[in-house]
Design an enzyme around this catalytic site. Structure first.
Site, PDB file in Angstrom:
ATOM      1  N   CYS A 174      63.618 -61.995 -24.954  1.00  0.00           N
ATOM      2  CA  CYS A 174      62.562 -62.931 -24.547  1.00  0.00           C
ATOM      3  C   CYS A 174      61.694 -63.153 -25.769  1.00  0.00           C
ATOM      4  O   CYS A 174      61.138 -62.186 -26.313  1.00  0.00           O
ATOM      5  CB  CYS A 174      61.737 -62.379 -23.389  1.00  0.00           C
ATOM      6  SG  CYS A 174      60.304 -63.417 -22.967  1.00  0.00           S
ATOM      7  N   CYS A 229      63.562 -70.063 -27.080  1.00  0.00           N
ATOM      8  CA  CYS A 229      63.368 -69.682 -25.678  1.00  0.00           C
ATOM      9  C   CYS A 229      64.740 -69.283 -25.179  1.00  0.00           C
ATOM     10  O   CYS A 229      65.705 -70.041 -25.377  1.00  0.00           O
ATOM     11  CB  CYS A 229      62.804 -70.832 -24.852  1.00  0.00           C
ATOM     12  SG  CYS A 229      62.773 -70.502 -23.060  1.00  0.00           S
TER      13      CYS A 229
END
Length: 232
Positions: free
Chosen positions: A83, A197
């Site tokens: 992440c 992302c």
């Protein structure tokens, strides 16, 4: 014998699964025993990183740190976290454990340096939280890279598409929408793209673009395999 990797996951769950699949693909295995040992905590209950950056949500750092500590206690030799935005709390993680934490930001920037020339501009495609946190801008600037950024409207549109992906929507409309945003960065001068992302690689890949496309998910997976197999 190799090393055991601890994966701080769940942000989001499908991105974590995608990361694990890339680890399997990157591992030179001919039988089960050749694969690396992974300890995964897929914890989707970690509070929203986007809301925390906007100042309207719960600080997720304490829960992220608790996951890191549990992974170390379970036997992990090093930690990774698929992440990008959660790396805002990297220092908190590193302060809480005694094992190495491998940064997806650092590994992605290193990958860019290996693929780009001195005059290449990097198109940074990311979410509003990661954008406003500035973690990629700072790392790229420190590495001497020129960065092409999204506009505020493009950031808003990007987040709408990311939310749809998190709901399971990987339709042609979502793929095309994100591809168009990335192509605008290319049209503004980007010579290399970074998909900052871990939801982006669920719908985008390098075949869709005219310039090199860096997936931090893949970069981190390859580095994870190298370390787990005994590399430096």
């Amino acid at each position: 014998m190799g090393k055991t990797v601890g994966i701080i996951g769940g942000m989001g769950p499908e991105a974590t699964l995608d990361f694990m699949s890339h680890i399997l693909e990157a591992t030179p295995a001919t039988q089960d025993q050749d694969h690396i040992h992974m300890i995964i905590e897929n914890n989707p209950k970690i509070p929203s990183r986007q809301d925390a950056i906007k100042g309207i949500g719960i600080d997720p750092s304490s829960e992220i740190v608790r996951v890191a500590v549990r992974l170390e206690a379970a036997g992990a030799d090093f930690l990774v976290m698929p992440c990008n935005l959660a790396h805002v709390w990297q220092k908190e993680i590193e302060s809480a454990v005694s094992i190495p934490f491998i940064s997806i930001i650092d590994q992605s920037v290193l990958s860019i340096l290996l693929k780009s020339s001195d005059d290449n501009s990097v198109g940074l495609m990311t979410t509003p939280g990661c954008f406003h946190a500035g973690i990629y801008q700072q790392a790229l600037s420190k590495a001497g890279q020129t960065v092409i950024l999204q506009t505020s409207d493009e950031l808003s549109d990007t987040m709408l598409f990311v939310d749809r992906i998190k709901k399971g929507d990987k339709s042609k409309e979502v793929k095309k929408g994100l591809q168009n945003i990335a192509n605008r960065l290319i049209n503004r001068g980007a010579k290399i793209l970074i998909a900052a992302c871990t939801e982006f690689p669920l719908v985008l890949d390098r075949s869709m673009f005219s310039v090199p496309f860096i997936s931090p998910t893949e970069v981190l997976a390859e580095r994870t395999v190298a370390l787990a197999l005994g590399g430096d």
